[in-house]
Design a protein around this motif. Structure first.
Motif, short mmCIF file in Angstrom:
data_model
loop_
_atom_site.label_atom_id
_atom_site.label_comp_id
_atom_site.label_asym_id
_atom_site.label_seq_id
_atom_site.Cartn_x
_atom_site.Cartn_y
_atom_site.Cartn_z
N UNK A 239 88.24 120.50 91.71
CA UNK A 239 87.86 119.10 91.92
C UNK A 239 87.76 118.78 93.41
N UNK A 240 88.65 119.34 94.21
CA UNK A 240 88.64 119.08 95.65
C UNK A 240 87.37 119.62 96.32
N UNK A 241 86.77 120.63 95.69
CA UNK A 241 85.56 121.24 96.26
C UNK A 241 84.29 120.48 95.87
N UNK A 242 84.44 119.47 95.00
CA UNK A 242 83.29 118.66 94.55
C UNK A 242 83.46 117.26 95.12
N UNK A 243 82.70 116.90 96.13
CA UNK A 243 82.84 115.55 96.72
C UNK A 243 82.67 114.46 95.67
N UNK A 244 83.70 113.62 95.55
CA UNK A 244 83.62 112.50 94.62
C UNK A 244 84.09 112.78 93.22
N UNK A 245 84.44 114.02 92.89
CA UNK A 245 84.93 114.33 91.55
C UNK A 245 86.33 113.77 91.35
N UNK A 246 86.67 113.44 90.11
CA UNK A 246 87.99 112.92 89.78
C UNK A 246 88.68 113.87 88.80
N UNK A 247 90.00 113.77 88.73
CA UNK A 247 90.81 114.70 87.93
C UNK A 247 91.94 113.97 87.24
N UNK A 248 92.19 114.32 85.98
CA UNK A 248 93.35 113.82 85.25
C UNK A 248 94.13 115.00 84.69
N UNK A 249 95.46 114.93 84.74
CA UNK A 249 96.33 115.97 84.22
C UNK A 249 97.08 115.43 83.00
N UNK A 250 96.99 116.16 81.89
CA UNK A 250 97.65 115.76 80.65
C UNK A 250 99.00 116.46 80.56
N UNK A 251 100.07 115.69 80.54
CA UNK A 251 101.42 116.24 80.64
C UNK A 251 101.83 117.12 79.47
N UNK A 252 101.35 116.81 78.26
CA UNK A 252 101.88 117.50 77.07
C UNK A 252 100.81 118.30 76.34
N UNK A 253 99.80 118.79 77.05
CA UNK A 253 98.66 119.43 76.42
C UNK A 253 98.38 120.79 77.07
N UNK A 254 97.78 121.70 76.28
CA UNK A 254 97.43 123.02 76.76
C UNK A 254 95.94 123.19 76.95
N UNK A 255 95.42 124.40 76.64
CA UNK A 255 94.05 124.78 76.97
C UNK A 255 93.01 124.31 75.96
N UNK A 256 93.45 123.85 74.78
CA UNK A 256 92.51 123.46 73.72
C UNK A 256 92.80 122.03 73.26
N UNK A 257 92.75 121.07 74.16
CA UNK A 257 93.29 119.73 73.89
C UNK A 257 92.70 119.02 72.69
N UNK A 258 91.38 119.11 72.49
CA UNK A 258 90.76 118.32 71.42
C UNK A 258 91.15 118.81 70.04
N UNK A 259 91.60 120.08 69.92
CA UNK A 259 92.00 120.58 68.61
C UNK A 259 93.51 120.79 68.49
N UNK A 260 94.16 121.21 69.56
CA UNK A 260 95.60 121.49 69.46
C UNK A 260 96.45 120.23 69.45
#
Length: 281
Positions: A239-260
């Motif tokens: 995200x830091x390498x993309x000017x203007x990109x935003x990032x959110x971190x999910x505290x209780x989620x892994x690599x397959x969030x929409x299904x897991x």
């Protein structure tokens, strides 16, 4: 109860090869094209596609990549090796956009789908109104031997499920953890390996991140704190390498969030949609 998800098939040409692809959709309004992870399929998106609050203003569309689940391999597949490339992946996604007549959809992809979303943000931003890159980073070299996923003396599906099980959050509901693993257990011979060949060997995105113009097409990254393959640090670096990109971190989620962990993922997905102006679509 009959669910609102409807399935169809569409035929497209990808690098001169005819591909009959299966896709599902639900809802109406702004189109959201959803990409599954390596070795999986559209079922990863079923929770969001059954969410009336999400689909009342959004048309969610998810498709099985060639060789995956209900998208059969092309004719003569028995004589070839499946190895996904960036070029083939891009042409497949753009082929689906054209075949379905989608007018600048939002592109939401997870894992390898998130990686290709960033490639498209750099190379074909005019085709989309925004990008949601989930569990996505610039490049992640393999920390495992991908050839283990296609051996005569090992069950590739169970090997794949064993590997990805470490990438599922301990907070994920048990039923959804096993539903997620079941998709990998069902993966066709060599398919997960072919996807990982793309994911772990193509580092071309690194040099392209700086050319992404988020003023024209917003880019939002979402990453799970329990993702070992794409860590929050990896996502932040990207995200830091993309000017203007935003990032959110999910505290209780892994690599397959929409299904897991669909309930844990839902607010972050809705937040990401909110970062893409409606008029842009």
């Amino acid at each position: 109860m009959i669910e609102p998800i409807v399935g169809h098939y569409v035929t497209i040409e990808v690098q001169g090869v005819t591909q009959r692809l299966y896709f599902e959709e639900a809802g109406q309004g702004r189109p959201i094209l959803c990409l599954h992870t390596a070795g999986a399929d559209t079922r990863q998106w079923r929770h969001l596609m059954n969410d009336a609050e999400v689909t009342k203003a959004n048309r969610l569309i998810a498709f099985d990549m060639p060789w995956h689940s209900k998208s059969l391999p092309p004719e003569g597949f028995q004589t070839r090796e499946y190895l996904l490339t960036t070029e083939t992946y891009i042409e497949t996604v753009l082929g689906m956009v054209a075949a379905l007549g989608l007018d600048r959809p939002v592109l939401a992809g997870c894992s390898m789908g998130g990686r290709i979303a960033l490639q498209l943000a750099a190379l074909h931003p005019d085709k989309f109104s925004g990008f949601i890159a989930i569990e996505a980073s610039d490049f992640q070299p393999a920390w495992y031997d991908i050839d283990w996923f296609d051996r005569p003396d090992a069950h590739g599906g169970e090997m794949g499920a064993a590997l990805v099980s470490a990438n599922i959050s301990p907070f994920a509901p048990e039923a959804e953890r096993w539903n997620t693993l079941w998709m990998f257990m069902q993966s066709g011979p060599g398919v997960f390996r072919g996807d990982l060949s793309f994911y772990t060997r193509d580092d071309s995105l690194i040099a392209r991140l700086g050319q992404i113009d988020t003023a024209k097409t917003p880019v939002h990254l979402i990453v799970g704190a329990y993702d070992l393959t794409c860590t929050p640090e990896d996502a932040k670096r990207t995200a830091d390498a993309i000017p203007g990109a935003t990032l959110s971190v999910m505290d209780e989620v892994g690599h397959f969030p929409m299904s897991e962990h669909p309930e844990g993922f839902r607010p972050f997905f809705i937040e990401a949609l909110g970062k893409i102006p409606e008029h842009a679509a």
